[in-house]
Structures are given as structure tokens and as C-alpha cells.
Scaffold this motif. Structure first.
Motif, PDB file in Angstrom:
ATOM      1  N   SER A 286       7.964   3.410   5.318  1.00 53.34           N
ATOM      2  CA  SER A 286       7.601   4.483   4.404  1.00 53.34           C
ATOM      3  C   SER A 286       8.451   5.711   4.689  1.00 53.34           C
ATOM      4  N   SER A 287       8.443   6.657   3.762  1.00 55.72           N
ATOM      5  CA  SER A 287       9.227   7.875   3.941  1.00 55.72           C
ATOM      6  C   SER A 287       8.717   8.691   5.129  1.00 55.72           C
ATOM      7  N   GLY A 288       7.391   8.718   5.322  1.00 51.91           N
ATOM      8  CA  GLY A 288       6.837   9.464   6.448  1.00 51.91           C
ATOM      9  C   GLY A 288       7.250   8.892   7.786  1.00 51.91           C
TER      10      GLY A 288
ATOM     11  N   LYS B 184       0.810  -1.208   0.000  1.00 53.63           N
ATOM     12  CA  LYS B 184       0.000   0.000   0.000  1.00 53.63           C
ATOM     13  C   LYS B 184       0.848   1.266   0.000  1.00 53.63           C
ATOM     14  N   LEU B 185       2.168   1.132   0.103  1.00 53.02           N
ATOM     15  CA  LEU B 185       3.018   2.303   0.195  1.00 53.02           C
ATOM     16  C   LEU B 185       4.378   1.994  -0.409  1.00 53.02           C
ATOM     17  N   LEU B 186       5.115   3.048  -0.726  1.00 56.77           N
ATOM     18  CA  LEU B 186       6.464   2.893  -1.225  1.00 56.77           C
ATOM     19  C   LEU B 186       7.413   2.643  -0.064  1.00 56.77           C
ATOM     20  N   LEU B 187       8.242   1.632  -0.205  1.00 52.96           N
ATOM     21  CA  LEU B 187       9.172   1.277   0.857  1.00 52.96           C
ATOM     22  C   LEU B 187      10.522   1.951   0.633  1.00 52.96           C
ATOM     23  N   HIS B 188      11.163   2.300   1.741  1.00 54.86           N
ATOM     24  CA  HIS B 188      12.496   2.882   1.696  1.00 54.86           C
ATOM     25  C   HIS B 188      13.344   2.184   2.761  1.00 54.86           C
ATOM     26  N   ARG B 189      14.640   2.128   2.495  1.00 54.70           N
ATOM     27  CA  ARG B 189      15.567   1.492   3.443  1.00 54.70           C
ATOM     28  C   ARG B 189      16.659   2.490   3.803  1.00 54.70           C
ATOM     29  N   MET B 190      16.926   2.626   5.101  1.00 56.31           N
ATOM     30  CA  MET B 190      17.882   3.610   5.578  1.00 56.31           C
ATOM     31  C   MET B 190      18.931   2.943   6.464  1.00 56.31           C
TER      32      MET B 190
ATOM     33  N   ILE C 108       4.790   6.670  16.598  1.00 61.24           N
ATOM     34  CA  ILE C 108       4.677   7.022  15.185  1.00 61.24           C
ATOM     35  C   ILE C 108       3.565   6.238  14.501  1.00 61.24           C
ATOM     36  N   LEU C 109       3.318   5.014  14.950  1.00 60.25           N
ATOM     37  CA  LEU C 109       2.296   4.172  14.340  1.00 60.25           C
ATOM     38  C   LEU C 109       0.904   4.777  14.470  1.00 60.25           C
ATOM     39  N   LYS C 110       0.699   5.654  15.451  1.00 63.98           N
ATOM     40  CA  LYS C 110      -0.593   6.316  15.605  1.00 63.98           C
ATOM     41  C   LYS C 110      -0.882   7.253  14.437  1.00 63.98           C
ATOM     42  N   TYR C 111       0.157   7.823  13.862  1.00 62.24           N
ATOM     43  CA  TYR C 111      -0.006   8.756  12.745  1.00 62.24           C
ATOM     44  C   TYR C 111       0.124   8.068  11.392  1.00 62.24           C
ATOM     45  N   HIS C 112       0.807   6.922  11.362  1.00 62.13           N
ATOM     46  CA  HIS C 112       1.028   6.198  10.114  1.00 62.13           C
ATOM     47  C   HIS C 112       0.545   4.751  10.291  1.00 62.13           C
ATOM     48  N   LEU C 113      -0.756   4.566  10.266  1.00 58.15           N
ATOM     49  CA  LEU C 113      -1.331   3.249  10.491  1.00 58.15           C
ATOM     50  C   LEU C 113      -0.921   2.284   9.386  1.00 58.15           C
ATOM     51  N   GLY C 114      -0.530   1.085   9.779  1.00 56.82           N
ATOM     52  CA  GLY C 114      -0.168   0.056   8.826  1.00 56.82           C
ATOM     53  C   GLY C 114       1.226   0.162   8.273  1.00 56.82           C
TER      54      GLY C 114
END
Length: 253
Positions: A103-105, A44-50, A76-82
Motif C-alpha cells: 500500500s502507499s502508506g 482491501k487496499l490499493l496496491l502500488h509497485r516501486m 511497519i506492520l504494527k501500524y499497517h495491519l494486513g
């Protein structure tokens, strides 16, 4: 007799029409197969690796670091569910190596939380963090969960490779070894388990980076710290057009 014959023909026609109107088995193609594959993967979202490195203060314990990140992830999960966080945290005696996938967010908020803690606390136990690499839009996750492993004993090395290699060579070795270690964990650690444990130095010592490389990368000015990275991320991009530098300014009707 002829009447009965016509009756039989009249009876057969509805059955033939019904057979034509019956639902047919849907035929699939390669496009449908790919779309179903993506749906099943729940992408459901673009993945990024850091990739992050940092130093730790004296007497910092595993519990302090893991509790900090777990609380940050939950907040952070409260603002970015899933948008779950997966990755690997290696805790060395005086430094850490951290790989994060999300995700980037979510990654943005993780860095922001660190910057706020570093500013507001007198002596935060994670210091001098540097962002080595950030890979955008990766096809899939390497780590199924977020794992933590303590490197209990330092691995002995004959010489300091950072003294004889260039920065490019050190970074290449850094990325090569971390990817090899990630693939090892992907193949050996089952989903739902606690992780690789604290004996990686016994199982795969050849895949572990020397702590001297992590310290070397922490000192390198070529890499951005989280605060500088976030400032660049938030800075708007202004493009000056040629018409804006022409004098006299062109009039518009």
C-alpha cells in the motif's frame, strides 16, 4: 362422497401454498461473480509497485541488508495491519535493485525509515538510493512473497550500454528486463519456498541487468531520492484562484 371430495381438495391447498413459499435457488449474474472474485482475492487496499536502486558500501553482506528490511517490515506492520510487502531484492557486488509491492502508506514508511537511517547513522550501508518508477493502483501482485537473491559473480558484457544509449533507452531496458525476471519468478517459484536462490546468474543470465545500468541510474539526477520524494508527498497543494489575484479584491456579502 362429495364431502370426502371437498376434504381432499382442502388438503391439497396447503401443500400447493407451501411449494410456492419454499426457498428458490438464487440466480447469479456477472456482477455478483466479479464481486465474489474481489472478495476472494481479499483486495482491501490499493496496491502500488516501486522500483528502487541504490549503492552499497564495501564489504556489505546479504545478512546486513536482509535483516534491515525484515526488521523494517515487521515494525511497519504494527501500524499497517494486513498490508504485507512483496517484491524482489537483488544484491549485486556494490549495488542493489529493489522492487516493492504494498500500500502507499507502507511504501511511504519504508522510504521514511531509510531517510532516518541515512541521516542518523554515520555511514549507512545503503547509499544514494533513487526511485526509478512508482506504479499506482496495480491490478495484482507479481510476487507472492518478498524474495532476496544475491548475484554472486558479475556478468561480463562486451560494452557499456550506458555510453551509447539515452536515458530513456536505459530506463526502457531496465523496466523490460525487471518485468521479464519478475514473470520468470512468478511462473517458477512456488508459494512458501525461500525464493529463487542465489544462482540466478546461472539459471537466467539473460534476464539480469548489468550492474553498470544500476550504477548509472543511481547517478542520474533525473530521478528523485527518497527524501525529496517524501518532501513533495507531504507538501500541500495550494491552488490560487483568479478571484484572489484581482485588484481590488471582490467584496462578499
Amino acid at each position: 362422497m362429495s364431502f370426502s371430495g371437498h376434504t381432499q381438495k382442502a388438503i391439497k391447498r396447503p401443500f400447493q401454498l407451501e411449494a410456492l413459499l419454499s426457498p428458490q435457488v438464487p440466480r447469479s449474474n456477472y456482477l455478483h461473480f466479479q464481486e465474489e472474485k474481489l472478495r476472494l482475492q481479499l483486495k482491501k487496499l490499493l496496491l502500488h509497485r516501486m522500483f528502487l536502486v541504490a549503492k552499497t558500501t564495501a564489504n556489505t553482506e546479504k545478512k546486513d541488508i536482509t535483516e534491515y528490511y525484515e526488521q523494517a517490515f515487521q515494525s511497519i506492520l504494527k501500524y499497517h495491519l494486513g498490508e504485507t510487502v512483496t517484491g524482489l531484492l537483488l544484491i549485486y557486488p556494490t549495488s542493489i535493485l529493489h522492487i516493492l509491492e504494498s500500500s502507499s502508506g507502507t511504501l511511504y514508511r519504508i522510504l521514511l525509515d531509510y531517510v532516518n537511517r541515512e541521516k542518523n547513522e554515520r555511514e549507512f550501508f545503503i547509499q544514494g538510493m533513487k526511485i526509478i518508477v512508482m506504479s499506482h493502483n496495480i491490478p495484482t501482485r507479481i510476487f507472492m512473497q518478498w524474495y532476496v537473491s544475491v548475484i554472486k559473480v558479475p556478468v561480463m558484457y562486451l560494452d557499456d550500454v550506458t555510453q551509447s544509449q539515452s536515458l530513456e533507452e536505459v530506463v526502457t531496458e531496465f523496466l523490460t528486463q525487471t518485468h521479464k525476471l519478475a514473470l520468470y519468478i512468478f511462473k517458477t517459484v512456488k508459494v512458501g519456498t525461500k525464493g529463487p536462490g542465489d544462482n540466478l546468474h546461472q539459471l537466467v543470465p539473460e534476464l539480469l541487468l548489468p550492474e553498470q545500468i544500476i550504477k548509472y541510474l543511481c547517478k542520474s539526477e533525473e530521478f528523485l531520492n527518497p527524501e525529496t520524494f517524501l518532501n513533495m508527498f507531504n507538501k500541500p497543494i495550494h491552488i490560487t484562484l483568479d478571484s484572489e489575484v484581482v485588484w481590488p479584491a471582490p467584496s462578499r456579502f
